[in-house]
Structures are given as structure tokens and as C-alpha cells.
Design a protein around this motif. Structure first.
Motif, short mmCIF file in Angstrom:
data_model
loop_
_atom_site.label_atom_id
_atom_site.label_comp_id
_atom_site.label_asym_id
_atom_site.label_seq_id
_atom_site.Cartn_x
_atom_site.Cartn_y
_atom_site.Cartn_z
N ALA A 239 1.61 4.16 -2.98
CA ALA A 239 1.43 5.60 -2.78
C ALA A 239 2.68 6.39 -3.15
O ALA A 239 2.61 7.50 -3.67
CB ALA A 239 1.04 5.87 -1.32
N LEU A 240 3.86 5.80 -2.86
CA LEU A 240 5.12 6.50 -3.13
C LEU A 240 5.55 6.44 -4.59
O LEU A 240 6.28 7.32 -5.05
CB LEU A 240 6.23 5.91 -2.26
N ALA A 241 5.13 5.40 -5.30
CA ALA A 241 5.65 5.16 -6.65
C ALA A 241 5.47 6.34 -7.61
O ALA A 241 6.46 6.79 -8.22
CB ALA A 241 5.04 3.89 -7.23
N PRO A 242 4.26 6.88 -7.81
CA PRO A 242 4.11 7.97 -8.79
C PRO A 242 4.98 9.18 -8.52
O PRO A 242 5.70 9.64 -9.41
CB PRO A 242 2.60 8.29 -8.73
N LEU B 40 11.15 5.95 1.71
CA LEU B 40 11.27 4.65 1.07
C LEU B 40 12.22 3.74 1.83
O LEU B 40 11.99 2.53 1.94
CB LEU B 40 11.74 4.83 -0.38
N HIS B 41 13.29 4.30 2.38
CA HIS B 41 14.23 3.50 3.17
C HIS B 41 13.53 2.87 4.38
O HIS B 41 13.82 1.73 4.74
CB HIS B 41 15.41 4.36 3.63
N TRP B 42 12.61 3.61 4.97
CA TRP B 42 11.87 3.05 6.12
C TRP B 42 11.03 1.86 5.65
O TRP B 42 10.91 0.86 6.37
CB TRP B 42 10.97 4.11 6.74
N ILE B 43 10.43 1.99 4.46
CA ILE B 43 9.59 0.91 3.95
C ILE B 43 10.45 -0.31 3.62
O ILE B 43 10.05 -1.46 3.87
CB ILE B 43 8.80 1.37 2.71
N THR C 121 8.62 0.60 -8.99
CA THR C 121 8.06 0.79 -10.32
C THR C 121 7.08 -0.31 -10.71
O THR C 121 6.21 -0.10 -11.55
CB THR C 121 9.20 0.85 -11.36
N MET C 122 7.21 -1.48 -10.09
CA MET C 122 6.33 -2.58 -10.45
C MET C 122 4.87 -2.27 -10.16
O MET C 122 3.96 -2.71 -10.88
CB MET C 122 6.74 -3.85 -9.71
N ARG D 198 0.84 -1.21 0.00
CA ARG D 198 0.00 0.00 0.00
C ARG D 198 0.87 1.25 0.00
O ARG D 198 0.64 2.20 -0.77
CB ARG D 198 -0.92 -0.02 1.23
N ILE D 199 1.90 1.26 0.85
CA ILE D 199 2.76 2.45 0.94
C ILE D 199 3.61 2.58 -0.32
O ILE D 199 3.82 3.69 -0.82
CB ILE D 199 3.64 2.39 2.20
N LEU D 200 4.12 1.47 -0.84
CA LEU D 200 4.90 1.53 -2.09
C LEU D 200 4.05 2.08 -3.23
O LEU D 200 4.52 2.87 -4.05
CB LEU D 200 5.42 0.14 -2.45
#
Length: 412
Positions: free
Chosen positions: A58-61, A193-196, A358-359, A54-56
């Protein structure tokens, strides 16, 4: 001396001191043991994987947007070789995606075993709210989501806290130009992202335990097929590189491999083509003997845009999941996968665990459920290093092609 607020201390520092691949291996081992011990009761352990995804998502775009903007702003594209560099990078990436789609269609790794979405936690009675579900729903699906009419206050708070903590590390950075502003924004997102990424081993533990507990070992047959297919695709891409070097440059392929082996080993060990850039450049200049302009254009400039291994992996992942679901992706949908993979791979070299980030965009482009990415987390640590080595090999190939068929003066 002022202490850097971004420097991990205590337990977090010890956790990050352990290589990520070792943490993931431990997560897989504990997941296997827990799944066998708990059986179907392990289904609820899939929640950490869903949280990470879920967090990835949100961060991807914004990550991809800012990475591409920064890469284009900082790239020093000048001279007659600029257009040739762009052509070579685009050609190599398209060939990589074509190879990935070809191998996935021929090998059909997703057909080796049919699997389903990682088991979800049991539904709760409507009368009693599940605190974990409420926390999960508070995490926004996109950065802009909480600021729409359907957004929640908890989502706004979540984003505010995340950026507030992340920006502490760059709060003294002067913002005098647009490039500075982009740098600060991208740096803060990468900090989050490092935290994720720190949570990935926990997600791997949960997804392995839930699958083993509910469905046993049979489902991992498909993952084995996927690993074999990806390695085959990366090997074919490497053969394509060496063939172009042999036919279109003065460099001999075996001499090239010998000269850049340090860079390839470093790329595999670190999983970062950005960290490998100085070593790649040094190997090309000193060991191989390329001209300075060719080595710098391919290894330093081109590396910001050349992520062939990552693009190949994205395309194969999409087809693999579609095969698991029994879905048939038309040629048009596969073209969409290819186009999205190209766009997503641009500027991804500086993003940690870029393949996972990116996936999510590639999957959403063809309406594939991102829940299935959790399955790939169990093998991503290995495939990430393999595709990073191919990314660096692509940089090396581009440098050789720019150098041409005639060996120049080593001092050039």
C-alpha cells in the motif's frame, strides 16, 4: 524545550536501539526453534509476514511517487555536465539490471529447490468470523483503495490514524511552497514506513517458523542459491565499475578503492547511501583528489538517482521467484522487470529498506505474487548492505567519470 513526538520512548526506544540485522538474526533463530517445536501447527505464524507485505504494498506507490518528485525538484542539474550525468546514471543502472538478469538466467537459483507460498492459516468455518482475518482484511491494499466504491470504513480509519500520528512530527513545519508540501507528505510516509520496518523481525520469525514447521529445511537451499547469485551479480557490477574507471579516468582502481574504503564500509554498516553521502564526498575530494564539481555531482546529486545495486537486486528477485514457481518470464516480461526496476530505483536512496518497498511494484508489474517476498526477508538484511555498498560505489564511479582522464587542480 518541546518534546518531539516522533522520538521513540520506552520499550520502542530500546527495541530500535538494537541494530536491525541483530533483531532479524534473533527472529530467524527463534523461528527455527519454534518451527521445529510446533511442526505443522506453525503455519498460522505466517500472518505477520503477510501483514507487513500488505502494508508495504500500500505504501510503495505513493512513496516512490513522492521520492521521485522530491529528487527531481531538489536536484541541481546545471551546466554542461548535467546531460552527461544523466547518461552515466542511466547506463550504469541498465548494465546492473542486465547483469542481474544474466546471472539469474545462468545460475537459475530458483531451480535449486521448488518451494510454495508460505503456508496460510487454516480456513475457519464460515459460521464464525476469524478476528485476525477481519483485522487483516481491514488493512487497505493501496492508499486510495478505501476511498473507492468498494472501500471500507475500517480502511479509512486505518489510514486516518496512521497519518494523524505520523503528521504530529511535522505539524509545525511551514508549508509555503510545493516543495514543502511534498516534503511533509514524504516525511509522514517514511515515518509510517519506519513503524513497518520495526515489524520486519516479527515477520521474519513468523515466516521462518511456518516454513520450517510445515516443510522443513529443504526450502532454504533455494535461498542459499539466491544469495550466492546476488553476490555474484554485485561482484560483476563492481568489476564493471572498476573497468570503466581504469579505461575512462585518470584514477587508478586500487587507489580509488583505498581512498573511498571508509565510505564503502559505512554504506555496508548503515545500509543507507543517503547517510553515507557526506563521507563519500569527503573521500573523493580529500583522499582521491577529484575536482569539487565532479565529486558533488556524482556523490551528492547522482546519489539521489543512482541505485544500481538495488535495481540489480529487484531484477534478480523477480526472476528468482518466477523460477521457484516454474514460470517462464519472456523477454518482454524481463524487459518490463528492467523498466520497472529503473523507475522504482529513482529517488529510492532516501527510503528506509527501499529494496522491500520497491520490490512490491516490480513483482506486480509481471503478475508475480508478493507473498513470496516474505521468503526474501530472511536474507534481505545482508543483501541490503551489500547492494548499498554497490550503490555508493556507483556514485564514486560516476564522479570519476565526470572528472575525466586528466587530473585537475585539487583546489578546483
Amino acid at each position: 524545550m518541546q518534546q518531539d513526538d516522533t522520538m521513540p520512548t520506552g520499550l520502542l526506544a530500546r527495541w530500535r536501539a538494537i541494530p536491525l540485522y541483530l533483531r532479524i538474526i534473533v527472529g530467524v533463530a527463534l523461528g527455527l526453534a519454534t518451527g521445529m517445536a510446533l511442526g505443522p501447527n506453525a503455519a498460522s505464524l505466517a500472518l505477520p509476514a503477510k501483514l507487513v507485505l500488505r502494508i508495504l504494498g500500500a505504501l510503495a506507490p505513493p512513496l516512490i511517487l513522492l521520492a521521485i518528485v522530491q529528487a527531481l525538484m531538489r536536484a541541481h542539474l546545471g551546466g554542461g555536465q548535467a546531460m552527461r550525468l544523466v547518461t552515466l546514471l542511466l547506463t550504469n543502472t541498465l548494465v546492473a539490471i542486465f547483469i542481474g538478469l544474466f546471472v539469474a538466467n545462468v545460475v537459475q537459483p530458483g531451480g535449486w529447490a521448488k518451494i510454495g507460498v508460505p503456508p496460510a492459516a487454516p480456513e475457519k468455518a464460515h459460521g464464525a468470523a476469524d478476528p485476525l482475518s477481519q483485522l487483516f482484511d481491514a488493512i487497505p491494499k493501496s492508499i486510495a483503495g478505501p476511498f473507492t466504491d468498494d472501500g471500507t470504513v475500517m480502511g479509512v480509519i486505518f489510514i486516518a490514524v496512521a497519518f494523524g500520528v505520523a503528521l504530529r512530527g511535522v505539524r509545525h513545519h511551514e508549508v509555503r511552497t510545493v516543495e514543502d508540501l511534498v516534503h511533509v507528505a514524504l516525511t509522514s510516509l517514511i515515518a509510517i514506513l519506519h513503524w513497518i520496518v520495526d515489524l520486519v523481525p516479527l515477520a521474519v520469525f513468523g515466516i521462518v517458523a511456518s516454513i520450517i514447521g510445515v516443510k522443513g529445511f529443504h526450502d532454504f537451499i533455494a535461498l542459499g542459491g539466491f544469495v550466492i547469485a546476488v553476490l555474484l551479480g554485485l561482484f560483476l557490477q563492481a568489476c564493471y565499475y572498476l573497468t570503466r574507471v581504469r579505461l575512462q579516468t585518470w584514477v587508478r582502481p586500487l587507489d580509488l578503492l583505498k581512498g573511498v574504503r571508509d565510505a564503502l564500509v559505512m554504506a555496508f554498516s548503515t545500509g543507507s547511501s543517503t547517510a553515507t553521502m557526506p563521507v563519500t564526498y569527503e573521500c573523493l575530494r580529500v583522499n582521491v583528489g577529484l575536482r569539487e564539481q565532479s565529486a558533488s555531482m556524482g556523490a551528492l546529486v547522482g546519489s539521489n538517482f543512482n541505485n544500481d545495486g538495488t535495481a540489480l537486486y529487484e531484477a534478480m528477485s523477480a526472476l528468482f521467484v518466477a523460477q521457484l514457481l516454474g514460470m517462464h518470464l519472456t523477454l518482454g516480461q524481463q524487459f518490463t522487470v528492467a523498466l520497472t526496476s529503473v523507475i522504482a530505483s529513482v529517488g529510492a536512496a532516501g527510503i528506509p529498506e527501499a529494496g522491500l518497498v520497491t520490490m512490491t511494484m516490480v513483482f506486480k508489474a509481471v503478475a508475480l505474487p508478493t507473498d513470496y517476498i516474505a521468503m526474501l526477508l530472511t536474507v534481505d538484511w545482508l543483501l541490503d548492505r551489500c547492494r548499498t555498498a554497490i550503490n555508493v560505489m556507483g556514485d564514486v564511479t560516476v564522479s570519476c567519470l565526470l572528472d575525466g582522464k586528466t587530473k585537475g587542480d585539487p583546489g578546483d
